[in-house]
Design a protein around this motif. Structure first.
Motif, PDB file in Angstrom:
ATOM      1  N   UNK A  62       0.857  -1.153   0.045  1.00  0.00           N
ATOM      2  CA  UNK A  62      -0.067   0.001   0.133  1.00  0.00           C
ATOM      3  C   UNK A  62       0.718   1.219  -0.189  1.00  0.00           C
ATOM      4  N   UNK A  97      -3.049  -6.928  -3.156  1.00  0.00           N
ATOM      5  CA  UNK A  97      -2.958  -6.137  -2.196  1.00  0.00           C
ATOM      6  C   UNK A  97      -2.941  -4.740  -2.672  1.00  0.00           C
ATOM      7  N   UNK A 101      -8.583  -1.121  -1.410  1.00  0.00           N
ATOM      8  CA  UNK A 101      -8.669   0.187  -0.843  1.00  0.00           C
ATOM      9  C   UNK A 101      -9.049   0.280   0.624  1.00  0.00           C
ATOM     10  N   UNK A 102      -8.057   1.037   1.326  1.00  0.00           N
ATOM     11  CA  UNK A 102      -8.468   0.822   2.931  1.00  0.00           C
ATOM     12  C   UNK A 102      -8.805   2.266   3.359  1.00  0.00           C
TER      13      UNK A 102
END
Lengths: 102, 382
Positions: A62, A97, A101-102
């Motif tokens: 990320x 990964x 979307x975090x």
């Protein structure tokens, strides 16, 4: 196509940490992209991880893709980035990964 | 901060007997299970003890709640040594039973390095050697590995070495190892990036047990992450939400939920509890506090993956006096990234279920994660 051989300490087998990912992007990827000029989404960026790397945590992926995701959108990253690692399962994981979307 | 501030106890000491010899104080704590409250008693005793005398402390428990408790006990002893001139401390666990999980936890603790026999468990802790062992950057012994991570460290160092220990000591399935690696990296990263204190990370592999009904070999993986700090999870997030004027989705969710949860607040579920569980929503991260963007990397989601590979588990985080339990079927991550910590999975309109949170009678200064997983070993490698 821009091929970038990522470099890590020889005894390092795992990568983790959002800030570590951003650091590697800024040190090893960004300068190459700037040198190549405005590469645009059509030009593939190939990131080659050394074969000793066997684990890459989602936090690292990320961080590594943070700027590119902001520029092109996370969903588009697999079209822009080509990932090469020593293990097929690891390559698949990094692709998975990078679009989360975090 | 000073380690003797790590626990601010509720005044409920369990110290039952204390006798003073000419040069030694003999003390006994009679709790049947060693828990956080036992640590309060130890803390009180150390604070009040005559620093000119040698301590002989007997903990009469026959079980230990978890490994984080042992790490806190070690920290309290290190603190005691650093505040006094005492050259040695005697520690006894006279009631531990043969082949119990608690005994194995003790056998794989730092204390075992200073113990001559396994049962009855007794150790003599020399000041210098014990402090050195506790503060050692990397420490591997038998089925245990400990690493102290700082901000400048590689985030994957602990997970990398822990994985090696797990592989060497037992036949743990690859999927578990992969998920464990993620969780370990995430917690160490959070501690280093967001916290201001080192993180003691530890993993223990307790093997040689079998499942009662089937007789299949099982292994206990116990992992603890402890950082001592004046900041708690709730205080950090509360401060961030209060001062932040950005409108990221994650923090907007917290504000919306807070306005709904107001009516749920009781003595057992207060604002601190709310902020603690809010810190584990996807997209909520104090990283935003530092203007770096990007939300939480989803420890809850990673933990769910890890729990899938375990026969049983007990996972919690303690920060301040708030304890949050990651109960398997109550931490479903919704499409919008919220986690209810309740059976309906509703973060906004329902309070967390009682089994997901608890208020302690003491306050731990810092944050402590403790995970225990029971895993069926792969038979092929046995």
């Amino acid at each position: 196509m821009i091929c970038i051989d990522l470099e890590f300490a020889k005894d390092q087998t795992g990568l983790a940490g959002n800030d570590s990912g951003r650091y590697v992007f800024n040190k090893q990827i960004k300068p190459r992209l700037e040198k190549a000029g405005d590469h645009g989404p059509a030009q593939k960026i190939v990131l080659i991880f050394p074969s000793q790397i066997t684990r890459v945590a989602i936090s690292f992926t990320q961080g590594l893709t943070f700027e590119l995701a902001n520029k092109y959108g996370r969903a588009n990253l697999p079209r822009i980035l080509e990932i090469k690692t020593g293990r097929e399962s690891l390559t698949e994981k990094i692709y998975r990964d990078m679009v989360v979307s975090l | 901060m000073d380690l003797h501030e790590v626990i601010v106890p509720h005044k409920k000491s369990r110290l039952k007997n204390q006798s003073h010899g000419n040069s030694t104080i003999f003390a006994t704590i009679t709790d049947k299970t060693m828990t956080g409250l036992t640590m309060c008693s130890v803390h009180d005793f150390f604070v009040d003890a005559d620093s000119q005398k040698t301590i002989d402390l007997s903990l009469e428990c026959s079980s230990i709640s978890d490994d984080a408790c042992i790490i806190v006990l070690e920290a309290l002893i290190v603190d005691y040594f650093s505040r006094t001139q005492a050259p040695i401390l005697y520690l006894k666990f006279p009631n531990m039973k043969q082949r119990s999980v608690s005994t194995e936890m003790l056998r794989l603790s730092l204390f075992s390095l200073f113990s001559k026999n396994s049962l009855p468990f007794e150790c003599a802790l020399p000041k210098t050697n014990f402090i050195e062992a506790f503060e050692q950057k990397r420490h591997s012994w038998q089925g245990a590995y400990r690493h102290i991570s700082n901000i400048s460290d590689n985030r994957s160092d602990f997970a990398q070495d822990a994985e090696t220990i797990l592989k060497t000591k037992s036949a743990i399935p690859e999927q578990f190892l992969e998920s464990f690696y993620e969780v370990a990296c995430e917690i160490v990263s959070n501690a280093c990036e967001h916290g201001k204190a080192p993180c003691i990370s530890q993993v223990k592999v307790l093997s040689g047990f079998s499942e009662k009904k089937t007789g299949k070999p099982i292994v206990y993986v116990s992992s603890s992450f402890v950082s001592f700090s004046s900041e708690t999870i709730s205080s950090t997030l509360k401060e961030f939400i209060t001062i932040s004027n950005t409108h990221e989705k994650g923090e907007e969710n917290v504000r919306t939920a807070l306005s709904m949860h107001d009516r749920f607040f009781t003595e057992g579920y207060d604002e601190d509890s709310f902020y603690t569980l809010s810190a584990f929503q996807l997209g909520v991260s104090s990283r935003q506090l530092f203007g770096q963007g990007g939300g939480g990397t989803g420890l809850t989601q990673l933990l769910r993956e890890l729990q899938k590979h375990a026969l049983a588990e007990r996972c919690y985080v303690l920060s301040g006096n708030t304890c949050l339990f990651f109960v398997k079927d109550q931490i479903e991550v919704n499409e919008d990234g919220t986690v209810g910590f309740n059976s309906t999975g509703d973060y906004f309109n329902a309070p967390p279920s009682p089994e997901c949170h608890a208020k302690q009678e003491y306050s731990f200064c810092g944050t402590l994660f403790n995970f225990v997983f029971i895993i069926e070993e792969k038979e092929t490698n046995r």
